[in-house]
Design a protein around this motif. Sequence first.
Motif, short mmCIF file in Angstrom:
data_model
loop_
_atom_site.label_atom_id
_atom_site.label_comp_id
_atom_site.label_asym_id
_atom_site.label_seq_id
_atom_site.Cartn_x
_atom_site.Cartn_y
_atom_site.Cartn_z
N HIS A 77 -0.30 -4.98 -11.16
CA HIS A 77 -0.89 -3.64 -11.14
C HIS A 77 -1.09 -3.12 -9.72
CE1 HIS A 77 -4.18 -6.58 -11.11
NE2 HIS A 77 -4.89 -5.69 -10.44
N HIS A 78 -1.11 -4.02 -8.72
CA HIS A 78 -1.26 -3.57 -7.34
C HIS A 78 0.04 -2.97 -6.80
CE1 HIS A 78 -5.26 -5.07 -7.03
NE2 HIS A 78 -4.91 -6.34 -7.21
N ARG A 83 -3.85 0.39 1.59
CA ARG A 83 -3.84 -0.35 0.32
C ARG A 83 -3.99 -1.84 0.61
NH1 ARG A 83 0.70 2.06 -3.80
NH2 ARG A 83 -0.05 0.30 -5.02
N PRO A 84 -5.17 -2.26 1.10
CA PRO A 84 -5.36 -3.69 1.43
C PRO A 84 -5.26 -4.62 0.24
CG PRO A 84 -7.44 -2.50 1.50
CD PRO A 84 -6.38 -1.46 1.35
N GLU A 85 -5.45 -4.05 -0.97
CA GLU A 85 -5.34 -4.89 -2.16
C GLU A 85 -3.95 -5.48 -2.34
OE1 GLU A 85 -4.57 -0.60 -3.47
OE2 GLU A 85 -5.92 -1.68 -2.11
N GLU A 140 3.33 2.54 -8.49
CA GLU A 140 3.97 3.52 -7.60
C GLU A 140 3.21 4.84 -7.64
OE1 GLU A 140 8.06 3.66 -8.73
OE2 GLU A 140 8.25 1.47 -8.69
N THR A 141 1.95 4.80 -7.24
CA THR A 141 1.08 5.96 -7.22
C THR A 141 0.71 6.28 -5.77
OG1 THR A 141 -0.86 4.53 -7.54
CG2 THR A 141 0.15 5.48 -9.51
N GLY A 142 0.21 7.48 -5.55
CA GLY A 142 -0.19 7.86 -4.21
C GLY A 142 1.01 8.19 -3.34
N PRO A 143 0.83 8.17 -2.02
CA PRO A 143 1.92 8.50 -1.10
C PRO A 143 3.10 7.54 -1.28
CG PRO A 143 -0.20 8.41 0.05
CD PRO A 143 -0.43 7.85 -1.32
N PRO A 144 4.32 8.02 -1.05
CA PRO A 144 5.49 7.14 -1.20
C PRO A 144 5.44 5.93 -0.28
CG PRO A 144 6.16 9.45 -1.03
CD PRO A 144 4.70 9.40 -0.71
N SER A 145 4.96 6.11 0.94
CA SER A 145 4.80 4.99 1.86
C SER A 145 3.42 5.07 2.50
CB SER A 145 5.90 4.99 2.93
OG SER A 145 5.81 6.15 3.74
N PHE A 146 2.97 3.95 3.05
CA PHE A 146 1.60 3.86 3.55
C PHE A 146 1.52 2.70 4.51
CE2 PHE A 146 2.26 1.79 -0.50
CZ PHE A 146 1.88 0.48 -0.24
N ARG A 147 0.35 2.53 5.12
CA ARG A 147 0.09 1.35 5.95
C ARG A 147 -0.78 0.40 5.16
NH1 ARG A 147 0.72 2.25 12.17
NH2 ARG A 147 0.52 0.00 11.93
N LEU A 148 -0.83 -0.84 5.59
CA LEU A 148 -1.59 -1.85 4.86
C LEU A 148 -3.06 -1.47 4.75
CD1 LEU A 148 -1.50 -4.59 3.44
CD2 LEU A 148 -1.93 -5.68 5.65
N ALA A 149 -3.60 -0.82 5.76
CA ALA A 149 -5.00 -0.43 5.72
C ALA A 149 -5.30 0.54 4.59
CB ALA A 149 -5.40 0.20 7.06
#
Length: 744
Positions: A136-137, A151-153, A140-149
């Motif tokens: 579940h982590h 989505r730390p989960e 594919e929700t939220g921004p297409p790409s991100f930094r680890l901070a």
Amino acid sequence: MPRFSVIVPAYRVQAYLHACLDSVLNQSFKDYEIIVVDDCSPDACGPIADEYAVRDPRVGVVHLPVNSGLGPARNAGMARATGDYLLFLDGDDTLTPEALQAVADRLDATGGPDVLVYDYARTYWSGESVRNVFAHHLAETGPPSFRLADRPELLKVLMVVWNKAYRREFVEAEGFTFAPGYYEDTPWTYPVLMAAGSIAVLDRVCVGYRQRRRGNILSTTTHRHFDVFDQYDRVFAFIDARPELASWRPVMFRRMLDHFSTLYTSRGRLPRGTRARFFRMARAHCRRYRTPGAPVPRRARLRHALFRLGAHRTYRALWAAQRLRGRLGRLAATAHRAARGAALQLHYRVQLRLPLRPGDAVFAAYWHRGYTCSPAALEATARALVPGLRTSWICRPEDARTVPDATRVLHPGTAAYWTALARSKFLVNNVNFDRRLVKRRGQILLQTHHGTPLKTMGTDLVHRPAAAGSIDFEQLLRNVDKWDFSLSANQHSTLVWERTYPSGYTTLEYGSPRNDVFHRTGPEETARLRELLGVPAGSTALLYAPTLRDYRRTQHHSLDLEQLVRVLGPHYVVLTRSHYLEATSHGAPGHTAHPRIIDVSAHPSVEELCLASDGLITDYSSLMFDYVNLDRPVVLYLEDAQAYEATRGTYFDPAAFPPGAVARDQEELHEIFTTDHWRGPRSTQRRAAFRARFCPYDDGHASERVVRRVFLNDTSGLPVPTPVTGRGPSGVPRQVPVREYTNG
């Protein structure tokens, strides 16, 4: 320059390397190179890799002069890599079908991130496959790409190298390489994720992670498990060299302690007599890198504190106590279940001595699944036609949501369940009730079955052990002896049931109640169902519903649905439904990796799926006999006819008398659709003949006939079946006699 470089280190995996390399070479996506690194393997890994390299120019082989371990082997592979993205695959693991295409599509959709994290499933020797519990982590929700901070989960997903794709330019710019020794993934995955400027996720299983019974390196007993301390030294050195990553230090400190605890308590890893030294080294690392700040779960706080204090004996005593408590708990649970079972059986025996309740009826289907099939249709009709009738439905707690509010829900194995079985006058099921059921004088048990039989059933399975499995035929016949009525949809079913389930019941050849809905559902409701399932407006929806393969441990099917939808074109959607004995998920229909393939295995009603579709693709499933009531095209895909006939067997050859077009391989299936043969005049003619033979009583009133005969004991006022040729949406009646047989 290829899109992907797939790096495969190989050491003592000769039994699995063929499957590993084939899983890559059989991908529909072809823009890749494979670099096999023979880590001076003492078995045939090197020759196997060389053989593949001769056959396919995309395969390159690196032979290391000495065994160096996974880390250096991967480094050797990276040195040869030329692809845009690096993928790592261990020599005993496999890529799932269409994985590379899914990875490529997701990379394009997310703008080419530095790292793409995808999912995996643990695969076992038995064929069982279990998806990652933290899947579940990867939503594919939220921004297409991100930094680890952001989505730390994501750190909860298994921190290994082979469930990610890495942009090669990013890896080379950062100078990432693998360290030698055990747990080489640790100083790679954490620094890579912390340093990545962009991360994306793919919610799809792309890797089959083989769980080997013996021979897994990390499960061996060796001093090399002490390498974990050096690996965390490298992680903290990376953080200390980059002040901007200081906020990750407390997180890594906590994960380090969790890792130490797992190693310490894992049986069979640390050699005898080394636990005290391991604990001392863990305490030294705690003191060296201690950084408070990351929240620690309550269950882990004591373990962490004992590591920091160096309380080895206390930790070991608590660990032993915990293991003892677990054993005692399991023993207590076993004793509790035994006592509860005995008490419930005593309760049942008491209830059997009390009077029957003539106004009570109990219904169930498919071994306590949800409100479905002919018992559901009969329950709804009985509530409407039988004055004062109180109905109950037996189902698992997770399926209670499917039961109407007016119907009482009974959970299997409860006191209320046994009371209902003991005192209800009417018992209705499409399979057998609990073998401990005592059929009382005055009780009426109706067996509805669940479809017209094509594959062999009942006592005909005695000489087919691959299909019969662990069936106790003596117990089966004892259950059959409890039946008062056996419901049949047609004469073919009558002849099969009476021979394969021999006993003294009465056969009611009245039609299939679960098909009544096909004659009573209008276009507005059908449109609502299609919208609920996610079928785009204007699309042609094909329902793919294969039956169970008794001769296979794993229910994989050879039909490549993604290839099929590509051939069909953008105006087609495939609704894929697994057999109920293999479908384990529950909830709303879900989308697969392909946007025009919708997994509807969790949908509670197969009848609704039929109504929402424009055509059916199946094989030996009894669903074909029901679906022709809709007078919509049916295509049979019989690619394993010889194996199926040899193991399970059928009562007639479906290819000789089919309800529509027949395909024996995928290419023939594609031709049937591209030429429109699937809904042409020949298919229509076959469907009409099939419907006339197997659906003489399915006119929308089968439920009413059964309820009036069984619940009201009315043998003269039954609705007369409408001939197949004269049926409209509501089944206009004409005078055709209804047959009733007494088997005796």
